[in-house]
Design a protein around this motif. Structure first.
Motif: not given
Length: 295
Positions: A91-99, A114-117, A142-147, A282-287
């Motif tokens: 099945g397709p993986a939902v990838r989230l790359a965070v810096g 944690a709520p995304l895990l 290369q990243l979807d989000l930076v904290l 527009h990344h669903p997990l970032v939203q």
């Protein structure tokens, strides 16, 4: 240029790893002459000698060392092929790359993520580094989000946006051997007598804590400095000292046995900003992360 024969490259790689043709032939369950011929074919294809004799042993030429380094990368990637295919087939993986910038509390970052895990087929990739490096990776998608501990700098070429996700007060914790009632009753003056663990100097939280020390006339003995708040908590639990942590990150301290609450400094706060590129918006997990944190 002839196309690379990966079978020939594999034989050369085994010879280099085993240190000779005889051991390589034994590992490959082939005749020594066959292995030697395959390596010779690779050398002819590349136009350079890769292996030469040195006394009774074989050594790699400079060209051979370069070929071995590239072969290591190729076969390391090849070893991941089975896992990638299996994951794709399941099945397709939902990838989230965070810096994660060096200066932020990793305990607080974990609490934010944690709520995304519980996302089915989540593939979470976390990179840690300096803010400038992470923003460059973000701009190159290369990243979807930076904290980070600060908002995105104004740069019209990068087209980044940021929001403050967290502004949490800071509490102090430490091992039971140090956090006694007498220390709690004398907080924050007791910090002058206790070994203190702190974030490293480039952290925005460290700067705020240093100002707080000055306001209270404190000159604590610094027993350790850490970029990673989780690692700092581990050393504190082992008795090295007391340490500050944002209240959100303190929720994870339940995992550390023996840590006790020492005191509060609510006028010191840790800020964490979410920085995104247009693609990240527009990344669903970032939203989902943004909606939950800003609610």
């Amino acid at each position: 240029m002839n196309p690379l024969n990966y079978r020939h490259l594999h034989y050369f790689w085994v010879v280099a790893k085993e240190g000779g043709f005889a051991r390589a032939a034994e590992r490959l369950d082939m005749a020594v002459q066959t292995v030697s011929a395959q390596v010779k074919a690779l050398e002819l294809s590349l136009g350079h000698q890769l292996i030469k004799s040195s006394g009774r042993s074989l050594v790699l030429t400079e060209a051979g060392q370069a070929a071995l380094a590239r072969a290591e990368e190729i076969f390391r990637l090849g070893q991941t092929l089975h896992d990638d295919v299996r994951q794709a087939a399941s099945g397709p993986a939902v990838r989230l790359a965070v810096g994660l910038s060096d200066g932020i509390s990793k305990l607080a970052a974990h609490a934010l993520l944690a709520p995304l895990l519980d996302t089915p087929s989540l593939r979470l990739v976390c990179h840690e580094g300096e803010v400038e490096q992470l923003l460059a990776e973000l701009a190159m998608h290369q990243l979807d989000l930076v904290l980070a501990g600060q908002a995105a700098p104004h740069n019209p070429n990068l087209r980044l946006s940021s929001d403050r996700l967290l502004s949490a007060p800071v509490d102090w914790y430490g091992p039971a051997a140090l956090v006694r009632k007498s220390a709690v009753d004398r907080f924050p003056d007791c910090l002058a007598d206790l070994p203190v663990l702190l974030p490293t100097g480039h952290s925005a939280l460290r700067l705020a804590i240093d100002r707080w020390f000055d306001q209270h006339g404190l000159r604590p003995r610094v027993a350790g400095e850490f970029e990673d708040s989780a690692l700092m908590a581990v050393f504190a639990a082992r008795g090295l000292g007391v340490f500050p942590v944002s209240r959100l990150g303190a929720e994870d301290l339940a995992l550390m046995r023996g840590l006790r609450h020492l005191g509060e400094c609510p006028d010191v706060r840790e800020d964490i900003h979410a920085i995104r590129s247009r693609r990240g918006l527009h990344h669903p997990l970032v939203q989902r992360l943004m909606a939950g944190a800003l609610a």
